[in-house]
Design an enzyme around this catalytic site. Structure first.
Site, PDB file in Angstrom:
ATOM      1  N   ASP A   9      75.430 137.506  26.419  1.00 21.20           N
ATOM      2  CA  ASP A   9      75.815 138.822  26.926  1.00 21.20           C
ATOM      3  C   ASP A   9      74.594 139.573  27.463  1.00 21.20           C
ATOM      4  O   ASP A   9      73.512 139.520  26.870  1.00 21.20           O
ATOM      5  CB  ASP A   9      76.446 139.616  25.763  1.00 21.20           C
TER       6      ASP A   9
ATOM      7  N   GLU B  67      75.247 135.915  31.202  1.00 23.99           N
ATOM      8  CA  GLU B  67      75.892 136.968  31.979  1.00 23.99           C
ATOM      9  C   GLU B  67      74.768 137.730  32.669  1.00 23.99           C
ATOM     10  O   GLU B  67      74.080 138.546  32.046  1.00 23.99           O
ATOM     11  CB  GLU B  67      76.687 137.910  31.055  1.00 23.99           C
TER      12      GLU B  67
HETATM   13  C1  NOJ Z   1      79.457 142.431  28.995  1.00 23.86           C
HETATM   14  C2  NOJ Z   1      80.734 142.113  28.302  1.00 23.86           C
HETATM   15  O1  NOJ Z   1      81.430 141.144  29.051  1.00 23.86           O
HETATM   16  C3  NOJ Z   1      81.486 143.409  28.180  1.00 23.86           C
HETATM   17  O2  NOJ Z   1      82.794 143.194  27.727  1.00 23.86           O
HETATM   18  C4  NOJ Z   1      80.710 144.319  27.271  1.00 23.86           C
HETATM   19  O3  NOJ Z   1      81.342 145.572  27.251  1.00 23.86           O
HETATM   20  C5  NOJ Z   1      79.269 144.494  27.749  1.00 23.86           C
HETATM   21  N1  NOJ Z   1      78.656 143.263  28.144  1.00 23.86           N
HETATM   22  C6  NOJ Z   1      78.415 145.118  26.675  1.00 23.86           C
HETATM   23  O4  NOJ Z   1      78.188 144.205  25.636  1.00 23.86           O
END
Ligand code: NOJ
Ligand code: CA
Length: 514
Positions: A188, A248
């Protein structure tokens, strides 16, 4: 293909209205039948409940809503026997404000734990102009008047990655799960972690587009030090037989994104261009080509994403109703033809639309922090419909209401009815995945992108064959010349005659080339 399981919404094993590991375990045969290679499970950890599990209280535990560590191990074991790997979500940018570190930091500004977050001394104004991606300032006050940084919700304080204790603890977390047989992690906010050490203002005015990540966030994302973390994590994963990392990396420039997947960093980083593209040929062609170029440059496969738990469902994004459904099906064929690693969000294989969630049932901090201006992400997180004859079969008989309301009309999307329907979206995904596994030209090999009028063509060349994926993104039927059979079409309305096919609008076809 990696299948993204939103655990809370996938399958409820014990009837409390919340998806769990036992429920997921019972549905593994479905995933194997569908043709999945691996599953990525959204955060399963004990959490403060501020952001759908992305605010973690204990990184080496399972939220009791979902089961136990033993349940997770059992899931991994069952999955392996079915040829499926399990990837977990790890959240290194921030913890929950209920994490023991943050609690200790609140209690004592001089504690070692306080050094693991970003605190600033009490003052009238926050230390700089940084904004939360969920809306409002990125700084909130502690009860004793200090400021602390949270790039997301106030319940998600950002960690200070310049403190070595933070890195050391995450290494333990990785090993904890890898030792239990998982095959890696979706990371993440992998573009985050480090912030400008001088806490300088972000330049220009802030645009509240979620995950826009242009230069307006120059001080809060993509700091050079972050790459060393991925090198370290890669070396840990390399000690295990099949562990992988997918990041991500929400940066506007795909070339920057691809740098996170250099050979000694993460194995993959998501390419979100198609997730963000409208149904326009130029946007799709550029989305595919620029990803192939950027990741080709570093020698990493492209991780294609059309849907996830942060974005409106494709059917709705592409226009809704029959047209949106047709386009989502066509987009799926495009994605599944391309070389690389496609990620399919649970429910997209059923053609689920964005659900209308009543405001009072919404949980997403984006909705609440924007005072209801931004719709939030609840509508793509509604539980899966499994069964048409018996409610929707998300929970066992006699269970309490599901944690988010399921629209009554979703019975028609249920897995059980789509399984029997040769024209269903589920059948299309299953056929596409079977062909992808059988043809070297699909899913791997070389791809060339071209456009002609309204038709986007990707020519995929495998070991000893080539396949063309054609997508008609215009409003009229297009006649296409063929030199081999139609392998698959996203609609049953493709008319073939010797040497040509008539491709209706909003459809895609896979053509073998002789
Ligand atoms: C990306 C995640 O996919 C999302 O759902 C989340 O709110 C944010 N990162 C913060 O962790
Ligand atoms: Ca449950």
């Amino acid at each position: 293909m990696v299948y993204q399981v939103y655990l809370r919404s996938f399958a409820d094993g014990n009837g409390d209205g919340i998806g769990d590991l036992a429920g997921l375990r019972s549905r593994l045969p479905y995933l194997a039948w569908l043709g999945v290679d691996a599953l990525w499970i959204n955060p399963h950890y004990p959490s403060g409940g501020a952001d759908g599990g992305y605010d973690i209280v204990d990184y080496r535990a399972v939220d009791p809503d979902y089961g136990s560590v033993a349940d997770l191990e059992a899931l991994v074991g069952d999955a392996r026997r079915l040829g499926l790997r399990v990837i977990l979500d790890v959240v290194p940018n921030h913890t929950s404000d209920r994490h023991p570190w943050f609690r200790a930091a609140l209690a004592d500004p001089d504690s070692p734990e306080a050094a693991r977050y970003h605190f600033a001394p009490p003052s009238d104004e926050p230390p700089n102009n940084w904004q939360s991606l969920f809306g409002g300032p990125a700084w909130s006050r502690t009860p004793d008047g200090r400021w602390y940084l949270h790039l997301f919700a106030p319940g998600q304080p950002d960690l200070n990655w310049r403190d070595p204790a933070v890195a050391a603890d995450f290494e333990q977390t990785l090993r904890f799960w890898l030792d239990r047989g998982v095959s890696g992690f979706r990371v993440d906010v992998a573009y985050g972690l480090f912030k400008d050490p001088g806490l300088r203002d972000n330049p220009g005015s802030y645009s509240p587009t979620l995950f826009g990540h242009g230069p307006e966030q120059a001080m809060t994302r993509d700091q050079p030090e972050v790459h060393d973390v991925w090198r370290r994590w890669r070396s840990i994963c390399d000690e295990y037989p099949d562990a992988m990392l997918v990041g991500e990396v929400c940066l506007a420039d795909l070339e920057q994104v691809a740098l996170y997947s250099r050979p000694d960093e993460m194995h993959q980083s998501f390419s979100f261009r198609l997730l963000k593209s409208p149904w326009e040929i130029a946007a799709f062609a550029d989305g595919v080509q620029s990803a192939l170029d950027a990741f080709g440059e570093v020698g990493a496969p492209v991780s294609w994403v059309l849907g996830n738990h942060d974005k409106d469902r494709q059917v709705t994004r592409f226009g809704g109703g029959a047209v949106g459904t047709a386009r989502a099906r066509a987009a799926a064929l495009l994605m599944l033809a391309l070389p690389g690693s496609p990620y399919v969000y649970a429910g997209d294989e059923l053609g689920l639309p964005q659900a209308v969630v009543p405001d009072e049932a919404k949980l997403d901090p984006i909705f609440w922090r924007s005072g209801g201006v931004r719709a939030g992400r609840d509508g793509c997180r509604v539980p899966m419909p499994w069964n048409a004859s018996d409610g929707v079969g998300f929970s066992p008989d006699g269970a309490v209401e599901p944690w988010l309301p399921i629209p009554a009309e979703w019975e028609r999307f249920a897995v059980s009815s789509q399984t029997r329907d040769g024209g269903s979206t589920l059948t299309l995904y299953r056929r596409a995945l079977a062909l992808r596994a059988a043809h070297s030209a699909l899913g791997s090999g070389e791809a060339t992108v071209s456009t002609r009028g309204d038709v986007l063509t990707v020519r995929c060349v495998g070991d000893d064959e080539s396949v063309r994926c054609l997508v008609n993104m215009g409003a009229g039927t297009v006649l296409v010349r063929t030199s081999g059979p139609v392998l698959l079409a996203s609609t049953t309305h493709v008319k073939t005659s010797a040497g040509s096919i008539a491709l209706p609008p909003n459809t895609a076809v896979w053509l073998a080339e002789d």
